[in-house]
Design a protein around this motif. Structure first.
Motif, PDB file in Angstrom:
ATOM      1  N   GLN A  37       0.834  -1.206   0.000  1.00 23.58           N
ATOM      2  CA  GLN A  37       0.000   0.000   0.000  1.00 23.58           C
ATOM      3  C   GLN A  37       0.872   1.259   0.000  1.00 23.58           C
ATOM      4  O   GLN A  37       0.559   2.245  -0.670  1.00 23.58           O
ATOM      5  CB  GLN A  37      -0.942   0.000   1.211  1.00 23.58           C
ATOM      6  N   GLN A  41       1.371   4.402  -3.043  1.00 21.14           N
ATOM      7  CA  GLN A  41       1.359   5.843  -2.799  1.00 21.14           C
ATOM      8  C   GLN A  41       2.700   6.495  -3.150  1.00 21.14           C
ATOM      9  O   GLN A  41       2.739   7.604  -3.680  1.00 21.14           O
ATOM     10  CB  GLN A  41       0.984   6.132  -1.340  1.00 21.14           C
ATOM     11  N   SER A 136      -2.221  15.675  -0.965  1.00 19.43           N
ATOM     12  CA  SER A 136      -3.122  14.536  -0.720  1.00 19.43           C
ATOM     13  C   SER A 136      -2.336  13.226  -0.677  1.00 19.43           C
ATOM     14  O   SER A 136      -2.566  12.374   0.181  1.00 19.43           O
ATOM     15  CB  SER A 136      -4.186  14.496  -1.821  1.00 19.43           C
ATOM     16  N   THR A 137      -1.398  13.086  -1.589  1.00 19.36           N
ATOM     17  CA  THR A 137      -0.575  11.879  -1.637  1.00 19.36           C
ATOM     18  C   THR A 137       0.303  11.766  -0.401  1.00 19.36           C
ATOM     19  O   THR A 137       0.468  10.672   0.148  1.00 19.36           O
ATOM     20  CB  THR A 137       0.285  11.877  -2.922  1.00 19.36           C
ATOM     21  N   ASN A 139      -0.401  12.802   2.555  1.00 22.46           N
ATOM     22  CA  ASN A 139      -1.274  12.317   3.637  1.00 22.46           C
ATOM     23  C   ASN A 139      -1.515  10.818   3.517  1.00 22.46           C
ATOM     24  O   ASN A 139      -1.486  10.094   4.512  1.00 22.46           O
ATOM     25  CB  ASN A 139      -2.604  13.068   3.631  1.00 22.46           C
ATOM     26  N   ARG A 140      -1.754  10.358   2.308  1.00 18.57           N
ATOM     27  CA  ARG A 140      -1.975   8.922   2.097  1.00 18.57           C
ATOM     28  C   ARG A 140      -0.728   8.114   2.453  1.00 18.57           C
ATOM     29  O   ARG A 140      -0.826   7.025   3.008  1.00 18.57           O
ATOM     30  CB  ARG A 140      -2.364   8.657   0.647  1.00 18.57           C
ATOM     31  N   PHE A 143      -0.574   7.768   6.233  1.00 22.87           N
ATOM     32  CA  PHE A 143      -1.501   6.753   6.755  1.00 22.87           C
ATOM     33  C   PHE A 143      -1.026   5.343   6.413  1.00 22.87           C
ATOM     34  O   PHE A 143      -1.083   4.430   7.243  1.00 22.87           O
ATOM     35  CB  PHE A 143      -2.916   6.970   6.211  1.00 22.87           C
ATOM     36  N   ALA A 144      -0.546   5.159   5.192  1.00 23.01           N
ATOM     37  CA  ALA A 144      -0.053   3.833   4.780  1.00 23.01           C
ATOM     38  C   ALA A 144       1.191   3.447   5.571  1.00 23.01           C
ATOM     39  O   ALA A 144       1.353   2.288   5.963  1.00 23.01           O
ATOM     40  CB  ALA A 144       0.241   3.823   3.279  1.00 23.01           C
TER      41      ALA A 144
END
Length: 195
Positions: A37, A41, A136-137, A139-140, A143-144
């Motif tokens: 994941q 990203q 946005s990426t 942030n992803r 989280f990943a």
């Protein structure tokens, strides 16, 4: 009666070993999936950066060095990402990825700081969209990375507990997994509050 008891104990030990082994495999696959994941990203981030640099080039004639550093850092991070994706169990590859991503984050921060000096660049719609997509990426990725590090922690904890450590040492290549630590220079800076 003693023979049945002996075989019962052997069967219980065998079942226990199978349960531990299967749990180790499950946890190992979870952290590998969690890394996959992150990989998605990071690939997305690395794909955005050339577009960002190309857009900035049109406005930032005097900042070629900054742009080339971003491109170089992106290429190093992409190579480290590919190495880590090939073997997420390789702690050295995960460490190299963390260092490469830290370098890339630093160069992107410098690019963003320098771009503040170019009002036309800040007003450019393409640049604004790329920056929003990059944010946005980021942030992803955060989280990943958190999910990956949680999966690694669960795997390592289970692997190191007794008697699981005996099973992991005897029946499989259950190496310790490394956390993915990306040192973001912005996170280390004190927040300035002005009134």
């Amino acid at each position: 009666m003693g023979t049945w008891l002996f075989f019962g104990v052997l069967i219980a030990i065998g079942v226990g070993l199978v349960v531990i082994y299967n749990r180790l495999v499950s946890l190992k696959n979870r952290f590998k999936n969690a890394f996959a994941q992150i990989d998605v990203q990071l690939q997305r981030r690395h794909d955005l950066i050339p577009n960002l640099v190309e857009t900035a080039k049109a406005y930032m004639d005097h900042e070629r060095e900054t742009l080339s550093r971003v491109t170089e850092a992106r290429n190093q991070a992409e190579g480290a990402r590919r190495d880590a994706a090939a073997d997420p169990e390789d702690g050295a590859a995960i460490g190299r990825l963390g260092r490469a991503e830290s370098l890339l984050s630093g160069s992107l921060s410098r690019l963003l700081a320098v771009s503040e000096n170019y009002p036309d660049l800040k007003a450019n719609q393409t640049m604004a969209e790329l920056m929003e997509e990059l944010s946005s990426t980021e942030n992803r990725i955060g989280f990943a990375r958190q999910a990956f590090n949680d999966a690694v922690m669960h795997y390592n904890t289970y692997r190191e507990q007794f008697p699981n450590n005996l099973v992991s040492g005897l029946f499989g290549p259950f190496r310790a997994a490394e956390l993915l630590e990306i040192d973001d220079p912005r996170a280390r800076q004190a927040v300035n509050v002005t009134f």
